[in-house]
Design a protein around this motif. Structure first.
Motif, PDB file in Angstrom:
ATOM      1  N   GLN A 663      13.981  -3.377   9.698  1.00  0.00           N
ATOM      2  CA  GLN A 663      12.866  -3.222  10.655  1.00  0.00           C
ATOM      3  C   GLN A 663      12.350  -4.580  11.119  1.00  0.00           C
ATOM      4  OE1 GLN A 663       9.630  -0.892   9.232  1.00  0.00           O
ATOM      5  NE2 GLN A 663      10.684   1.060   9.579  1.00  0.00           N
ATOM      6  N   ILE A 677      -0.848 -11.277  14.364  1.00  0.00           N
ATOM      7  CA  ILE A 677      -0.184 -11.065  13.081  1.00  0.00           C
ATOM      8  C   ILE A 677       0.927 -10.056  13.293  1.00  0.00           C
ATOM      9  CG2 ILE A 677      -0.462 -10.289  10.709  1.00  0.00           C
ATOM     10  CD1 ILE A 677      -1.873 -12.909  11.429  1.00  0.00           C
ATOM     11  N   GLN A 679       3.712  -7.244  12.848  1.00  0.00           N
ATOM     12  CA  GLN A 679       3.685  -5.947  12.163  1.00  0.00           C
ATOM     13  C   GLN A 679       4.255  -6.032  10.763  1.00  0.00           C
ATOM     14  OE1 GLN A 679       5.663  -2.727  14.004  1.00  0.00           O
ATOM     15  NE2 GLN A 679       4.381  -2.858  15.833  1.00  0.00           N
ATOM     16  N   THR A 682       1.932  -7.606   8.076  1.00  0.00           N
ATOM     17  CA  THR A 682       0.974  -6.650   7.492  1.00  0.00           C
ATOM     18  C   THR A 682       1.720  -5.564   6.747  1.00  0.00           C
ATOM     19  OG1 THR A 682       0.916  -5.717   9.699  1.00  0.00           O
ATOM     20  CG2 THR A 682      -1.006  -6.965   8.996  1.00  0.00           C
ATOM     21  N   GLY A 683       2.904  -5.242   7.271  1.00  0.00           N
ATOM     22  CA  GLY A 683       3.724  -4.244   6.571  1.00  0.00           C
ATOM     23  C   GLY A 683       4.054  -4.702   5.172  1.00  0.00           C
ATOM     24  N   GLU A 685       2.352  -6.781   3.455  1.00  0.00           N
ATOM     25  CA  GLU A 685       1.106  -6.757   2.688  1.00  0.00           C
ATOM     26  C   GLU A 685       0.849  -5.349   2.150  1.00  0.00           C
ATOM     27  OE1 GLU A 685      -2.336  -7.561   4.994  1.00  0.00           O
ATOM     28  OE2 GLU A 685      -3.645  -7.810   3.248  1.00  0.00           O
ATOM     29  N   GLU A 686       1.026  -4.407   3.044  1.00  0.00           N
ATOM     30  CA  GLU A 686       0.782  -3.018   2.660  1.00  0.00           C
ATOM     31  C   GLU A 686       1.752  -2.596   1.569  1.00  0.00           C
ATOM     32  OE1 GLU A 686       1.003   1.360   4.704  1.00  0.00           O
ATOM     33  OE2 GLU A 686       2.145  -0.339   5.487  1.00  0.00           O
ATOM     34  N   LYS A 689       0.833  -4.242  -1.685  1.00  0.00           N
ATOM     35  CA  LYS A 689      -0.353  -3.629  -2.306  1.00  0.00           C
ATOM     36  C   LYS A 689       0.019  -2.308  -2.952  1.00  0.00           C
ATOM     37  CE  LYS A 689      -4.192  -5.462   0.353  1.00  0.00           C
ATOM     38  NZ  LYS A 689      -4.903  -5.234   1.616  1.00  0.00           N
TER      39      LYS A 689
ATOM     40  N   MET B   1       5.608   2.376  10.150  1.00  0.00           N
ATOM     41  CA  MET B   1       4.314   2.929   9.749  1.00  0.00           C
ATOM     42  C   MET B   1       3.339   1.827   9.385  1.00  0.00           C
ATOM     43  SD  MET B   1       5.995   4.100   6.369  1.00  0.00           S
ATOM     44  CE  MET B   1       7.497   3.941   7.312  1.00  0.00           C
ATOM     45  N   ALA B   2       3.880   0.649   9.251  1.00  0.00           N
ATOM     46  CA  ALA B   2       3.006  -0.465   8.924  1.00  0.00           C
ATOM     47  C   ALA B   2       2.194  -0.908  10.140  1.00  0.00           C
ATOM     48  CB  ALA B   2       3.830  -1.649   8.450  1.00  0.00           C
ATOM     49  N   ALA B   3       2.624  -0.443  11.281  1.00  0.00           N
ATOM     50  CA  ALA B   3       2.050  -0.969  12.521  1.00  0.00           C
ATOM     51  C   ALA B   3       0.564  -0.727  12.648  1.00  0.00           C
ATOM     52  CB  ALA B   3       2.760  -0.347  13.708  1.00  0.00           C
ATOM     53  N   LYS B   5      -1.729  -0.765  10.543  1.00  0.00           N
ATOM     54  CA  LYS B   5      -2.618  -1.355   9.550  1.00  0.00           C
ATOM     55  C   LYS B   5      -3.522  -2.421  10.134  1.00  0.00           C
ATOM     56  CE  LYS B   5      -1.526   1.188   6.293  1.00  0.00           C
ATOM     57  NZ  LYS B   5      -2.453   2.141   5.752  1.00  0.00           N
ATOM     58  N   ASN B   6      -2.938  -3.260  10.924  1.00  0.00           N
ATOM     59  CA  ASN B   6      -3.769  -4.358  11.429  1.00  0.00           C
ATOM     60  C   ASN B   6      -4.891  -3.830  12.294  1.00  0.00           C
ATOM     61  OD1 ASN B   6      -1.990  -3.501  13.305  1.00  0.00           O
ATOM     62  ND2 ASN B   6      -1.093  -5.527  13.743  1.00  0.00           N
TER      63      ASN B   6
END
Lengths: 900, 206
Positions: A663, A677, A679, A682-683, A685-686, A689, B1-3, B5-6
């Motif tokens: 991805q 930032i 995707q 942050t992905g 990061e998610e 976590k 699916m991470a998209a 989040k920000n």
């Protein structure tokens, strides 16, 4: 003997003037009881004649008769017949050979010795002593020798007797009595002879009297002898009596022995019979129980168990070699075999029925529920949400089979019996059981997993909606958010009011994400924790019911006990048995639960399809369950199955990771808007976590760490890739912002294996902040910058600072010209523009505007001071200054601050 | 699916907090302790750095933006810009250094000057390094007296032991939130379109 000797001397020899020297009681050889005596005599008158006289005791009366006499001269040879052995026989050779048997060897010897002595003393002629012990002849030699030396005076010496003192006194006193003795010797002699005559007479008288006494004594002796004979006769008769008694006793003991033998035989026989009766007799009750005992009631089972045990005991009696030839034993054995067969058949049939009954019972019970599920499943797609929700609340449980197990375990003992006696029936039964259970479990497990899948699908639908949202297919968005609203109303109502619809949709979707995952986690956990006891219970039951692990435990115990290796030679065989039995259990379990692995795999596949992050949950859960299962029993079916499944899950996990990486690689950024930032940052990061939360106490940390490293590398690489490709946003900004974010993420998660990456991120962030600031600041004072760069280049080339002004391109006029281009107003405008531009470049999420602007202010002041320094050094005394002061600059900054 | 989040993060209420104070008083230490539960012993002067964290403030999930600033700048004016951007201030000094305490007055004055149009600026006076009691130069009474004079709260903290670290951030956020709420009410009540409003709007949009 001495008495006889005296009597002979007195009666026979004294009258003949002979002296008896030795006597031997003999009888003629060959004749018996011819009692006579051989006597060796010497004459008292000279010349001495030595004779051997044979005296016979007259049969009647007590006197001896001189039978025959030989001159010793005539004796030519003495034969003792045997020198060494005790032999009373001896021969005397006179005119002819006379053979004698002495009453005793001692007598014979002393007689021979005497003859030898007499010969030595008186005759000195050659006399043969044959077979005579030399001892006998030598013994007396010395004395004989000395006597011979003395010569012929011997007899004189014998006759002369010296008066001893007492006799002297007697004579003296006697002579005193006869005072006249000396004077009248004649008278005295006469007196003495007179007295002597008197004494002689008295002597003769006394001798006469003593003869009578002797005769009396002899009579007495005769009498005594006859008495002895009498007693002897009596003793003889007693002996005879005793003999007969002994014979009788012998007979009695003989018969006794016979009785003993027959008794022991009887005892043995009795023992055998008792043994056979004890061990081969089966009570009526037991036979009845075996033949028609009730196998469904606990009491009946108890009776049957007892009976079967008794039967096996009877059948396993160790018969001695001959026993099987006994008809009764054969019959009994046949009876037992029949009983065994009947009972085994009955038991098998009954258990079969039980299996069928239980199976039908359970499957009927189970059928009712799945129909409900199926119907609800059919109605699922969209329309009936309440049903779906109801679905979610329905219990996800597997039916417990403990009652079935409990029922069947009552037969465990009987199964053991069957296993030991009728292996084929036992195996048939276990096959049947496995068949039924396989069907039962297959259905149950299928239903169970169907429910689980439906539950998951419930969440997957939402997720699909969410996917749709991401794919910006607007149609679905609305319905999803409304659906989401339903699901999360309570928790989000406050915010959804204050947020815009779009925001709310996003937010609730992500919240739902978490909610979905926790629900998925719960479902999955429930599936596993439902399966676990089921499998364990079934395995436990199988090993108990089919008696498949009984042997292994004692064998292991033995191994532990004798650790010193003595028993090591033995256990392997037992171990093999236990292994094969474990294999049996595993085989049965494999068959019974053949659908589990498949179903689990399909569930996992579904979970993975629904949300690839679910793999994280599944990895942790399965790992955990594998470990627990292994702790319980590493060889159990469950742990092997879970182990297999774990491989799949791990593969999914890896797929999930590589999917994320893909991805990242595929990410496209829009050319029009700013990058901000990324995707996937942050992905990550998610993901991190979530993963940290999931793996907090998990055993598979290593897997996660590996995944982290892969992911973070991909993140780094792709941030750089995007930064390079970015058009709207400067590369430095993309790098700075994203690495700042990564740094912040890593700092707060504190993932130890990513420490170097954390430092890397910080480093990259600082570097790019710096380069962004410097590059951006080139613009407001662009020409000044160029000019002074040129100045510095000259200085670097070796031109002295003071002489730079003499260079044409860098003389004071040129400097003034450049400085003129940047009056305070221009600078302020430039800074204003710069601030706006920076504001435009930077995204809000990282909030780096203030940081960047702070750096820029610093850098700007530094540059100003640098320029000023260069002017002072290169154009000293020229009086040229910048068009604006630091103070002006600070005012510009303040005003920029105020205007935003 | 991470998209999503920000976007999700930015949708939360955001409170902007600025760390202010002389160099070496422990602004970064407090920030790092609050952010990452860590205490860094080595001192390295900060230029400026920005942090963001999601926290639950009285049951509500909010975001806090912390701007950790440099204590030793040559020119105060440089700070104007980020003072402007702040909604709440932690005015930090070290109880072991009286100069840093006296410096608080200057910092406060600058803040008030920059945010002149605001009636009241949410601010806490923070006496850090409370673990170094034996080296104390500024008494609690003295500090409290000054805070009272400014009618703000005075809290002593220790970035090392984490004493009161959460408290100062959360107390400050509460003040910021209270101020925002009263402004919203005011705004809704009588549409007074002044500078305050534009500032407020900007915050929400972010």
């Amino acid at each position: 003997m001495t008495a006889i000797k005296h009597a002979l001397q007195r009666d026979i020899f004294t009258p003949n003037d002979e002296r008896l020297l030795s006597i031997v009681n003999v009888c003629k050889a060959g004749k018996k009881k011819k009692n006579c005596f051989l006597c060796a005599t010497v004459t008292t008158e000279r010349p001495v004649q030595v004779k051997v006289v044979k005296v016979k005791k007259s049969d009647k009366g007590d006197f001896y008769k001189r039978q025959m006499a030989w001159e010793l001269r005539d004796l030519t040879e003495v034969d003792a017949r045997d020198a060494n052995k005790d032999n009373p026989e001896f021969d005397l050779h006179f005119e002819k050979v006379y053979r004698w048997v002495a009453s005793s060897t001692a007598e014979k010897n002393s007689f021979i010795s005497c003859i030898w002595k007499l010969n030595q003393r008186y005759l000195r002629k050659k006399l043969e002593f044959v077979n005579v012990s030399p001892q006998l002849l030598e013994e007396s030699v010395p004395s004989g020798e000395s006597q011979s030396v003395a010569g012929g005076d011997e007899d004189v010496l014998d006759d002369y007797q010296e008066l001893n003192t007492r006799e002297e006194q007697d004579i003296e006193s006697m002579m005193e009595v006869c005072e006249y003795a000396i004077s009248n010797a004649e008278g005295f002699a006469e007196k003495l002879s007179r007295e002597l005559q008197v004494l002689d007479g008295a002597n003769i008288q006394s001798i006469m009297a003593s003869e009578k006494q002797v005769n009396l004594l002899m009579q007495l002796l005769d009498h005594a002898l006859s008495e002895v004979d009498n007693i002897e006769g009596k003793l003889l008769s007693y002996e005879e009596m005793l003999q007969s008694v002994k014979e009788q006793m012998d007979q009695i003991s003989q018969s006794n022995r016979l009785i003993q033998i027959s008794k022991t035989n009887n005892d043995k026989l009795l023992d055998e019979i008792q043994f056979l009766v004890n061990y081969m007799d089966l009570s009526k009750g037991h036979i009845k129980a075996l033949q028609e005992g009730d196998l469904s009631s606990p009491k009946g089972i108890e009776a049957c168990i007892n009976a079967s045990e008794a039967l096996s005991q009877c059948m396993n009696v160790a018969l001695k070699p001959g026993h099987d030839k006994l008809l009764a034993v054969k019959q009994q054995q046949r009876l037992f075999t029949e009983l065994k067969d009947t009972f085994a058949r009955r038991l098998t049939n009954h258990l079969n029925n039980v299996f069928v009954y239980q199976f039908n019972h359970f499957s009927h019970f189970k059928m009712t529920i799945p129909q409900f599920y199926r119907s609800s499943c059919l109605s699922l797609p969209g329309h009936d949400q309440s049903n779906t929700l109801a679905q979610h609340t329905a219990d996800l449980t597997l039916p417990k089979h403990s009652p079935l197990h409990r029922d069947l375990l009552r037969y465990a003992k009987l199964m053991e019996w069957l296993k030991n006696t009728q292996r084929d029936k036992y195996e048939g039964l276990s096959r049947t059981y496995v068949d039924y259970m396989t069907r039962l479990y297959e259905r149950e497990i299928k239903d169970f997993f169907e429910v689980a899948k439906i539950k998951m699908a419930g969440s997957s639908k939402d997720v699909k909606g969410k996917f749709g949202l991401h794919g910006s297919s607007g149609k679905l968005t609305g319905s999803t958010s409304s659906l989401n609203k339903l699901a999360v109303t309570s928790s989000n109502s406050k915010r959804s009011q204050s947020s815009s619809l779009l925001d709310m949709g996003n937010m609730s979707a992500s919240d739902l994400d978490v909610a979905d995952r926790t629900r998925f986690d719960k479902i999955f956990e429930q599936v596993l924790s439902e399966l676990e006891p089921l499998c364990l219970a079934e395995q436990d039951f199988i090993s108990k019911f089919f008696k498949l692990q009984q042997h292994s435990t004692p064998a292991q115990g033995e191994n532990v006990d004798d650790a010193d290796g003595i028993v090591h030679s033995r256990p392997p065989s037992e171990h093999r048995i236990s292994i094969s039995e474990k294999d049996m259990v595993r085989l049965m379990m494999n068959k019974i639960f053949q659908s589990i692995e498949m179903e689990l795999n399909s569930l996992i596949a579904l979970g993975d399809k629904v949300d690839s992050f679910n793999s994280l949950y599944m990895l942790v859960k399965i790992s955990h369950h594998v470990l627990t299962a292994e702790n319980v029993d590493p060889a159990s079916y469950l742990s092997t199955t879970l182990g297999n499944v774990l491989v799949t899950v791990k593969r999914n996990f890896d797929k999930c990771i590589s999917g994320q990486i893909r991805q990242m690689e595929e990410v496209k950024i829009s050319k029009k808007s700013k990058v901000g930032i990324l995707q996937f940052v942050t992905g990550f990061e998610e993901f991190a976590k979530l993963a940290e939360a999931i793996f907090r106490n998990a055993e598979r940390r290593g897997d996660l760490d590996k995944a982290y490293i892969k992911l973070i590398r991909a993140v780094f690489n792709n941030v750089e890739k995007v930064a390079n490709e970015s058009q709207k946003t400067p590369r430095d900004v993309v790098m700075m912002e994203n690495f700042h974010h990564i740094f912040s993420t890593l700092s707060s998660l504190k993932i130890s294996c990513l420490e170097t990456e954390r430092k890397d991120a910080k480093q990259k962030y600082t570097e790019h902040l710096q380069s962004y600031v410097i590059n951006s600041l080139g613009q407001p004072l662009e020409k000044l910058n160029h000019f002074f760069e040129g100045v510095e280049a000259r200085v670097a080339q070796g031109v002295r600072e003071e002489e730079v002004s003499y260079q044409l391109a860098f003389n004071k006029q040129e400097l003034r010209k450049v400085i003129k281009e940047y009056p305070g107003k221009e600078v302020k405008k430039g800074l204003d523009n710069l601030y706006k531009k920076v504001d435009k470049h930077l995204c809000d999420e990282e909030n780096l505007l203030q940081v960047v602007w702070h750096s820029m202010q610093d850098e700007f002041i530094r540059q100003y001071k640098h320029f000023e320094g260069l002017i002072n050094r290169c154009y000293p005394g020229s009086g040229i200054t910048m068009e604006f002061t630091i103070q002006d600059m600070l005012e510009y900054f303040s005003s920029i601050a105020q205007s935003h | 699916m991470a998209a999503n989040k920000n976007k999700n993060q930015s949708s939360l209420v955001l409170h902007k907090v600025i760390m202010v104070g002389s160099g070496g008083v422990g602004k970064s230490a407090l920030t790092l302790q609050f952010m990452y539960d860590e205490f860094v012993e080595d001192y390295e002067p900060t230029k400026a750095d920005s942090y963001r964290k999601k926290v639950v403030l009285d049951g509500e999930e909010v975001q806090i933006d912390i701007l950790d600033t440099a204590g030793q700048e040559d020119y105060a004016a440089i700070r104007d810009n980020y003072f402007r951007s702040g909604e709440g201030f932690l005015l930090v000094f070290s109880i072991t250094e009286s100069e840093s305490f006296s410096a608080t007055s200057d910092f406060r004055e600058q803040i008030l000057r920059v945010k002149a149009e605001e009636d009241k600026v949410p601010l806490l006076v923070v006496g850090n390094k409370s673990d170094l009691e034996d080296r104390r130069q500024v008494s609690a009474d003295e500090a409290r007296a000054k805070a009272d004079e400014w009618s703000v709260q005075y809290v002593e903290t220790s970035a090392k032991t984490r004493a009161n670290v959460d408290k100062v951030f959360f107390d400050l956020m509460r003040e910021v939130r209270a101020k925002k709420m009263s402004e919203t009410k005011e705004k809704n009540g009588k549409k007074s379109g002044n500078k305050k409003k534009s500032l407020k709007e900007r915050c929400v949009l972010l």
